[in-house]
Write an enzyme that holds these catalytic residues in place. Structure first.
Site, short mmCIF file in Angstrom:
data_model
loop_
_atom_site.label_atom_id
_atom_site.label_comp_id
_atom_site.label_asym_id
_atom_site.label_seq_id
_atom_site.Cartn_x
_atom_site.Cartn_y
_atom_site.Cartn_z
N GLY A 6 86.56 20.08 68.25
CA GLY A 6 86.56 19.34 69.54
C GLY A 6 85.20 18.88 69.72
O GLY A 6 84.14 18.92 69.02
N GLY A 47 81.86 19.16 70.38
CA GLY A 47 81.06 20.01 70.73
C GLY A 47 79.73 19.72 71.35
O GLY A 47 78.95 20.31 71.90
N ARG A 48 79.53 18.32 70.98
CA ARG A 48 78.26 17.87 71.74
C ARG A 48 78.70 16.36 72.17
O ARG A 48 77.34 15.56 72.42
CB ARG A 48 77.09 17.86 70.56
CG ARG A 48 77.38 17.38 69.44
CD ARG A 48 76.06 17.17 68.57
NE ARG A 48 76.53 17.06 67.09
CZ ARG A 48 75.64 16.57 66.23
NH1 ARG A 48 74.30 16.51 66.60
NH2 ARG A 48 76.13 16.27 65.01
N ASP A 90 74.62 23.93 69.60
CA ASP A 90 73.80 23.99 71.11
C ASP A 90 74.16 22.57 71.93
O ASP A 90 73.60 22.49 72.71
CB ASP A 90 72.26 23.91 70.48
CG ASP A 90 71.86 22.80 69.87
OD1 ASP A 90 72.78 21.94 69.48
OD2 ASP A 90 70.65 22.60 69.33
N ASP A 92 88.49 15.62 60.93
CA ASP A 92 88.02 15.23 62.20
C ASP A 92 87.20 14.18 62.29
O ASP A 92 86.74 13.82 63.56
CB ASP A 92 87.48 16.63 62.68
CG ASP A 92 86.23 17.07 61.84
OD1 ASP A 92 86.66 17.28 60.85
OD2 ASP A 92 85.36 17.24 62.22
N ASN A 93 86.46 13.65 61.30
CA ASN A 93 85.79 12.54 61.33
C ASN A 93 86.46 11.01 60.97
O ASN A 93 85.63 10.29 60.54
CB ASN A 93 84.54 12.78 60.43
CG ASN A 93 83.27 13.76 60.92
OD1 ASN A 93 83.52 14.23 61.96
ND2 ASN A 93 82.89 14.27 60.00
P1 AMP Z 1 80.35 17.03 62.41
O1 AMP Z 1 80.66 17.74 61.00
O2 AMP Z 1 78.88 16.84 62.72
O3 AMP Z 1 81.39 15.87 62.65
O4 AMP Z 1 80.82 18.27 63.60
C1 AMP Z 1 82.14 19.06 63.32
C2 AMP Z 1 82.01 19.76 64.48
O5 AMP Z 1 81.00 20.54 64.94
C3 AMP Z 1 82.71 19.02 65.50
O6 AMP Z 1 83.44 19.69 66.44
C4 AMP Z 1 81.18 18.68 66.43
O7 AMP Z 1 81.42 18.60 67.82
C5 AMP Z 1 80.63 20.15 66.33
N1 AMP Z 1 79.30 20.10 66.14
C6 AMP Z 1 78.47 19.54 65.28
N2 AMP Z 1 77.00 19.68 65.85
C7 AMP Z 1 77.18 20.44 66.97
C8 AMP Z 1 76.06 21.03 67.90
N3 AMP Z 1 74.89 20.95 67.76
N4 AMP Z 1 76.73 21.61 68.80
C9 AMP Z 1 77.79 21.72 69.04
N5 AMP Z 1 78.75 21.33 68.44
C10 AMP Z 1 78.36 20.71 67.28
MG MG Z 2 82.36 14.92 63.77
#
Ligand code: AMP
Ligand code: MG
Length: 508
Positions: A112, A114-115, A146, A273-274
């Site tokens: 979801g 997350g940021r 965070d 998810d990307n």
């Molecule tokens: P990513 O691999 O960066 O696409 O992130 C994978 C998942 O981790 C997604 O659900 C993001 O929203 C979450 N996410 C990545 N970095 C953070 C962060 N600093 N704080 C909260 N959620 C994060």
């Molecule tokens: Mg992502």
């Protein structure tokens, strides 16, 4: 108070029955918020967490103009607050959406936003667009994170999305970056930033996987109907709309992969998810544009198995499409039908890639025989020599074999006999053709300016010291990367030795 105003395109002009028709968009866009209206199973209304001492890092006036956004307002303190998440935009409630996904080939469960927060969706001069903050604080989907993004990764995302757009590759866009002195802990302590992203939709394969894996088939159908209605309306007329949707997403993803491979773009984290349901490049993390040509290049230092190596991207995209197909099975029903839609990838991708690579040679019509005899030997030679990928193609565009400028191409190779043999084959292939026209087309296909890691790194280091001009300069050059920008020639050179020591991980 300054106002934000959008000029609606004729395509999306509100009808007279629309109560927002003609209303001034005075910092209060006429929100469409169609994703919001899907209901609470899909998202949670959630505010951004304010950041102290916000300041501008970069604004993308070109995109603002495309959207019909008032430039004076974009430069205002109100906009600074809005795009930092320190005040809601026109009173609109932001939301975080829920999705799941496969990460590095493993089912990761619920993820979801997350940021990220969806500020809202509104009509713009470029059609309906969603505006999303990235780095705006924790949400119910943050897990242990965070909710923040650091200045470094925000500059990389901002520049890369505009670079790909400038190259003509489908991508989410980036409107601006704001920064704050608030500390953010990564390997080292860095400072916070927020990127405002813009796209017709941020829906991912993972949104579909989420509802499917949780047995929420009504919601799955609702989501599929939503995506068809708003983004793939042609599928609604097909006898099997969900299969048609899978086929349409497959086609767009195949086209995106051909573009990435041709331009030499490595995404780095192609988790489901990307993956954008619209076939857009989405979620820029440890991406890299190739310097020397290495087909096995792994840009993400956290990717120990090389799952997302440059030459694996097309296969990974297909794997991800199968995950999407699996998620859609409760709607499609028959696996043979789903497989037939997915198999179009295997049928279509080789031709798409050949056309994209052929265009780099000035020969978009290159056939399978030409690929074997002309393209593949060249790529093999380049891989052996790790020839600089952007510089090779640009020099070749400026100096085809047989011209004096071809010497600058020869300078890039140690194995000159091999290159000369290839050049003779190329000359024979284009015999009788208008080589000036070929060269002109190649100059519109092979960019002069590419966002190499070291260029991003230089802009980041300047920004970390309070100088945002290099970021803005890169933005302007990368927005028209096929044009000459003589005052910025230094940005088109070889990477310095230190570039190979830049390590880019998932940490952002
Ligand atoms: P990513 O691999 O960066 O696409 O992130 C994978 C998942 O981790 C997604 O659900 C993001 O929203 C979450 N996410 C990545 N970095 C953070 C962060 N600093 N704080 C909260 N959620 C994060
Ligand atoms: Mg992502």
């Amino acid at each position: 108070m300054q106002t934000a105003s959008f000029t609606a395109s004729s395509e999306s002009t509100p009808s007279p029955a629309d109560p927002t028709a003609g209303a001034p968009l005075a910092g209060r866009p006429a929100w469409l918020n169609r994703f919001h209206s899907l209901g609470p199973a899909f998202s949670t209304a959630w505010p951004a967490r304010a950041l102290p001492g916000p300041h501008w890092v970069a604004r993308n006036e070109g995109l603002a103009r495309e959207l019909g956004l008032d430039l004076d307002w974009l430069a205002s303190d109100e906009a600074l607050d809005v795009f930092t998440g320190n005040r809601p935009w026109g009173g609109n409630a932001s939301i975080a959406t829920v999705y799941s996904g496969h990460q590095f080939g493993m089912w990761a469960g619920q993820l979801g936003d997350g940021r990220a927060l969806l500020l809202g969706e509104t009509r713009t001069a470029a059609g309906p667009m969603e505006f999303q903050l990235k780095g705006s604080g924790p949400t119910p989907y943050s897990r242990m994170g965070d909710g923040r993004a650091v200045l470094r990764s925000s500059i990389r995302e901002f520049l890369a999305s505009e670079a790909l757009h400038g190259l003509g590759v489908a991508t989410t866009r980036a409107l601006c970056i704001t920064g704050s002195p608030a500390p953010v802990r990564r390997e080292e302590t860095e400072t916070a930033a927020v990127v405002t992203r813009v796209a017709p939709s941020f829906i991912r394969f993972g949104h579909f996987e989420h509802f499917s894996h949780n047995g929420l088939h009504d919601e799955l159908r609702q989501l599929a109907d939503f995506v068809i209605a708003h983004h793939y309306p042609g599928c609604a007329d097909e006898t099997q709309p969900y299969t048609a949707l899978l086929a349409a997403v497959t086609a767009r993803t195949a086209a995106l992969m051909a573009d990435w491979q041709a331009i030499g773009f490595c995404h780095g984290v192609m988790n489901t998810d990307n993956m954008s349901i619209l076939g857009l490049t989405l979620d820029y993390g440890p991406f890299q544009f190739l310097d020397g040509f290495d087909p096995t290049h792994i840009c993400n230092h956290s990717d120990h198995q090389g799952r997302y190596a440059y030459n694996r991207q097309p296969n990974v995209a297909m794997w991800n499409l199968y995950a999407l197909g699996q998620a859609l099975m409760p709607l499609i029903g028959d696996s043979d039908t789903a497989l037939a839609a997915l198999e179009t990838y295997k049928a279509d991708f080789p031709g798409l890639l050949r056309r994209a690579m052929g265009a780099k040679l000035g020969l978009p019509e290159l056939d399978a025989d030409g690929e074997i005899r002309l393209l593949n030997p060249l790529l093999q030679l380049m891989a052996r020599e790790r020839t600089d990928y952007p510089i090779f193609w640009r020099r070749l565009s400026e100096g085809l074999p047989g011209t004096p400028q071809f010497e600058a191409v020869r300078d890039l190779f140690l194995d000159r006999p091999a290159l000369d043999a290839w050049a003779a084959d190329y000359t024979a292939h284009v015999a009788g053709r208008d080589t000036a026209a070929i060269s002109a087309a190649m100059l519109r296909t092979n960019p002069k300016y590419v966002l190499r890691n070291h260029l991003a790194q230089t802009a980041i280091e300047a920004a970390e010291n309070g100088d945002f001009q290099p970021t803005q300069d890169l933005l302007s050059v990368l927005s028209s990367p096929y044009d000459e920008h003589p005052q910025h020639d230094a940005l088109a050179g070889f990477p310095p030795d230190w570039a190979s020591n830049i390590t880019i991980s998932c940490s952002s």
